[in-house]
Structure formats: structure tokens, C-alpha cells
Scaffold this motif. Sequence first.
Motif, PDB file in Angstrom:
ATOM      1  N   GLN A 259      -4.128  -2.258   9.629  1.00  0.00           N
ATOM      2  CA  GLN A 259      -2.607  -2.176   9.573  1.00  0.00           C
ATOM      3  C   GLN A 259      -2.114  -3.504   9.767  1.00  0.00           C
ATOM      4  O   GLN A 259      -0.943  -3.893   9.154  1.00  0.00           O
TER       5      GLN A 259
ATOM      6  N   GLY B 117      -6.088   5.301  -6.805  1.00  0.00           N
ATOM      7  CA  GLY B 117      -4.900   4.736  -6.318  1.00  0.00           C
ATOM      8  C   GLY B 117      -3.740   3.885  -7.080  1.00  0.00           C
ATOM      9  O   GLY B 117      -2.970   3.284  -6.790  1.00  0.00           O
TER      10      GLY B 117
ATOM     11  N   ARG C 225      -4.925   4.225   2.252  1.00  0.00           N
ATOM     12  CA  ARG C 225      -4.314   5.241   2.942  1.00  0.00           C
ATOM     13  C   ARG C 225      -2.858   4.487   3.292  1.00  0.00           C
ATOM     14  O   ARG C 225      -1.880   4.764   3.487  1.00  0.00           O
ATOM     15  N   LEU C 226      -2.976   3.071   3.658  1.00  0.00           N
ATOM     16  CA  LEU C 226      -1.682   2.584   4.299  1.00  0.00           C
ATOM     17  C   LEU C 226      -0.887   1.820   3.276  1.00  0.00           C
ATOM     18  O   LEU C 226      -0.156   1.041   3.516  1.00  0.00           O
ATOM     19  N   SER C 227      -1.200   1.933   1.960  1.00  0.00           N
ATOM     20  CA  SER C 227      -0.546   1.730   0.885  1.00  0.00           C
ATOM     21  C   SER C 227      -0.881   0.051   0.614  1.00  0.00           C
ATOM     22  O   SER C 227       0.057  -0.717   0.016  1.00  0.00           O
TER      23      SER C 227
ATOM     24  N   CYS D  15     -11.402   3.018  -4.785  1.00  0.00           N
ATOM     25  CA  CYS D  15     -10.735   4.221  -4.706  1.00  0.00           C
ATOM     26  C   CYS D  15      -9.727   3.797  -6.205  1.00  0.00           C
ATOM     27  O   CYS D  15      -8.448   3.506  -5.971  1.00  0.00           O
TER      28      CYS D  15
ATOM     29  N   ASP E 183     -15.155   2.681   4.421  1.00  0.00           N
ATOM     30  CA  ASP E 183     -14.210   3.036   5.513  1.00  0.00           C
ATOM     31  C   ASP E 183     -12.997   2.415   5.434  1.00  0.00           C
ATOM     32  O   ASP E 183     -11.805   2.874   5.539  1.00  0.00           O
TER      33      ASP E 183
ATOM     34  N   ARG F 175     -10.837   2.785   2.072  1.00  0.00           N
ATOM     35  CA  ARG F 175     -10.047   3.933   2.203  1.00  0.00           C
ATOM     36  C   ARG F 175      -8.838   3.760   3.184  1.00  0.00           C
ATOM     37  O   ARG F 175      -7.878   4.631   2.972  1.00  0.00           O
ATOM     38  N   GLU F 176      -8.974   3.142   4.285  1.00  0.00           N
ATOM     39  CA  GLU F 176      -8.001   3.070   5.413  1.00  0.00           C
ATOM     40  C   GLU F 176      -6.949   2.292   4.745  1.00  0.00           C
ATOM     41  O   GLU F 176      -5.656   2.517   4.892  1.00  0.00           O
TER      42      GLU F 176
END
Length: 515
Positions: free
Chosen positions: A398, A486, A445-447, A483, A438, A441-442
Amino acid sequence: MMALPGGRHLDSVTLPGQRLHLMQVDSVQRWMEDLKLMTECECMCVLQAKPISLEEDAQGDLILAGGPGPGDPLQLLLKRGWVISTELRRIGQKLAQDRWARVHSMSVRLTCHARSMIEKLLMEKCSELSAVTERCLQVENEHVLKSMKACVSETLSMLGQHFGQLLELALTREVQALVRKIDASDNIYTTESTTGNLFSLTQEGAPLCRIIAKEGGVVALFKVCRQDSFRCLYPQALRTLASICCVEEGVHQLEKVDGVLCLADILTDNSHSEATRAEAAAVVAQVTSPHLPVTQHLSSFLESMEEIVTALVKLCQEASSGEVFLLASAALANITFFDTMACEMLLQLNAIRVLLEACSDKQRVDTPYTRDQIVTILANMSVLEQCASDIIQENGVQLIMGMLSEKPRSGTPAEVAACERVQQKAAVTLARLSRDPDVAREAVRLSCMSRLIELCRSPSERNSSDAVLVACLAALRRLAGVCPEGLQDSDFQQLVQPRLVDSFLLCSNMEESFV
């Protein structure tokens, strides 16, 4: 520069428009012209007043007035050197414009400036230049003038060389005197004053730093840093050392006097003030700079690296200000370039946690320059497999995502460049870490993919930086490999599927469509 008042002493100087009609003979007019030029020159050098001239570009004539007095010979020497160097450059400009009257007048004035330097060879060359340009004033044939122009250029070049040699010799003598004074002094006030003078000289640029290094400045300053009686002067001495070590000669001298060992002792000694340890970190940052090829041969650094890295991580953790954190983190960032073993040490010391925690502390991390150091360390550490799990554990993805949105506050070129580096290195870090599914993917998920696409497609978001564009394309492709769902079809077809160079050209040309 300010000129001393003295205009009333110059009232008798005859201006071109005030000449008597009786003086119509060519030889007399020639004499009057030369007299005016010589008088102007003497006014500047002796009376230190502004020259009298009706030529519009004469307003920029240089005046060596006021400023340092007899107590500051080095600054006076530097000022004289600047004046003469600038005069030489201006004469070259006027010569290129074929403005022979100005070339001659400026060469006469240069002679007076050079006289203050008291050097026979330089005076001879100045006189030669004045004589040649005076002959040029009497020539009307353009072909002859063209051939003489080459002669003037050669004389001007030789004059510049002689002046450079003279200035270096004079500066060397003054530096030698300062170094001897530091080396021999046991008085804290004398040492403080002399070290301050030496530091001021280092701010004049690399040439003076080379002279200081060659004349024993590094040796003398480390002698200060090894005396307990001078502890209060350590920050000043170390700050001066950091400036000198911006050149290879400074680093060589540091190596010869076991300077790295001295720096390690200071960094690991908690009895020293934070300011002292921060300045020691600044020297470490300077001598390990990847821009200095000589740093790769600092064998003594490897012997003390573990102690230094441990002390720097602690300094980052306990830093009471943004400046201290910046110096410590800059040293760590450079060390990660210096040797890959440093990255493994940082992992063992939980440096990722220390750095990422600091990102939320505005007192320590409040500028793009500091974030540049942090993301540099993360980018270099991300080549290690274990780094990915530590990043996830400390919510690092993040924070890296936030660095992709780094924006300058002031808009200064330096800050804009720092923001570009932060964006580029954040994308590089993300690409390297996304080897781990991992982390990938994180990031999705955080765009992160949306932000990377925005940076690729919108030149204004990356300040039209090609380096940021390439890094973002690489990171996007790494994430898409893990991914692909996305991405929209158009993004996949334009930014991922083609060759990297084709996607780069496509995004680069987008800028042209906005113009």
C-alpha cells in the motif's frame, strides 16, 4: 557588486559627445579614444567606480569593488578569478560578433584586472592581446581581419590557460596555509574558524575540493575528528569532509587515513550527539555514492560495513528530524548499491519495518527526497526472495502504491525530478516483488494496475518521464501475468500484448495528441 562612491572624481573624463570641435585630427581623435578607455579601466581598478561609456552593453562591465578585505584573501582571490574568467568569456563573445571596438576596450580593461594578480607571464599575454586588438581596429579589409581573428582567438585561449594555472597556484598556496593552521592548532576557536573557512571553499565547486584533498585537507580534518578535546567541532569537520569527498581525490585520501574506521567509531558511539552521527552518515553517503567509480574499491568499507549498517538503521529509527533521517537513509541507499551483502544485513536488522514505519511519521519523512531514499532501499532489497513476505507483513504494498502518486509541492526542477525517481523506483520495486503471487494479488486488490495504466496513458501524471513510463509498463506486464483478469481488452492489447518498445512508442506519442 557595489562600487565605491567616487563619481565626482570622474567629472573631468571627456565623453564622446562633449569633444571640442578643434580636435579634428585623426591621430588626436585616436589618442582621445584610447585615453577614455584607459581612464575607465583605471577608474574601475583604482577608484573602483563604474566605467563611463555610451555603449549599451557596457552596463554589464565588471567591477571588482568592496567585498572581502585583507582578512579574507581567499575570497578576494576567488572574486578576482571570477572577474577575469568572465571578462575572457565576454571578449570571446564580442570577438564572435566582430565588435572590434569592444574587444579592444575589454582587453585593455582585462590588463588592469590582471595587474592585480601580479604575474609576469599573464601580464605579457594580456598586453599581447591588447596590442593585437589595437592593430585590428586600424584594419578595414575584411579578409585581413578574418585572418587576424584567428590570431586573437589563439591569444585568448593561451591567456585563459595561463590564468587558470595562476589561479590554481594561488588558491593552492592559500589552501596550504589553512590546512597547516588546522593541523598545528590546539585552540578550539582557531580550529573552528579555520575549518569554517575550509568548508566555505568546498562550496565553490569540485576544482577547489580537489585542491583541498591534494593539500592534506582530509588528513587534517580526520585529525580533528580523532581528538576528544575537539568533540564539539566534529559536526563541522565531518560536514567539510562530506563536501571534499564529492571528488575522487577526497575518497582516496579518506582511504589512506583509515577514515572509514573513524566514521564507524563515531556512528557506533552513542556518547556522540545525534548531529555528529548524522554528519558521519553524510560522509558515508558521499563516499559510497554510485556516481563515484572509486567507491567500488573501498576495501576498508567492507570490513566495517556491518557495524555501519547497524548504526545507520538505528539512526533512522531514532531520528528526531527529517534531516537526520534523510542523511542516514541516503547512506543506507548508497550502501545497497555498494554491496549486495548489505541487503541481507538490512533484512536481518528488520530495516523494512523501520523504513515503512517511518513513512507514516511526518516528522521524519516529509519530502520526496526522503521517500526517494526509502524506495531505493526497497527496490534494491526486493531482489531477495524473503523481502516479499516482509513487505506484505508490514503493509508495504500500500505504501508503494502511494509512492506511485508522488507529486511535487513547490514545482522546482529538483523536486519534480525527485518525484519522478520515486515513481520510477516504486514501479521497479512492484515489478520485482510481483514475482511472488501473494504480492501480485495484493497489488491488484489495491488497484495498482489502474494506477499503472493511468501513469502509462497520461503523460502529465508522470511529468512526461520516459523512465517512469518504462518502469510502469514493466510492472503492469508482471502483474498481468499473474492476474490478467484485472485488465480491460484495450489495455491488454495496447500495453501488455505488444513488444515493450511498441507499447512505449504508443504511450509516448499520446503526449503529442494532447498538444
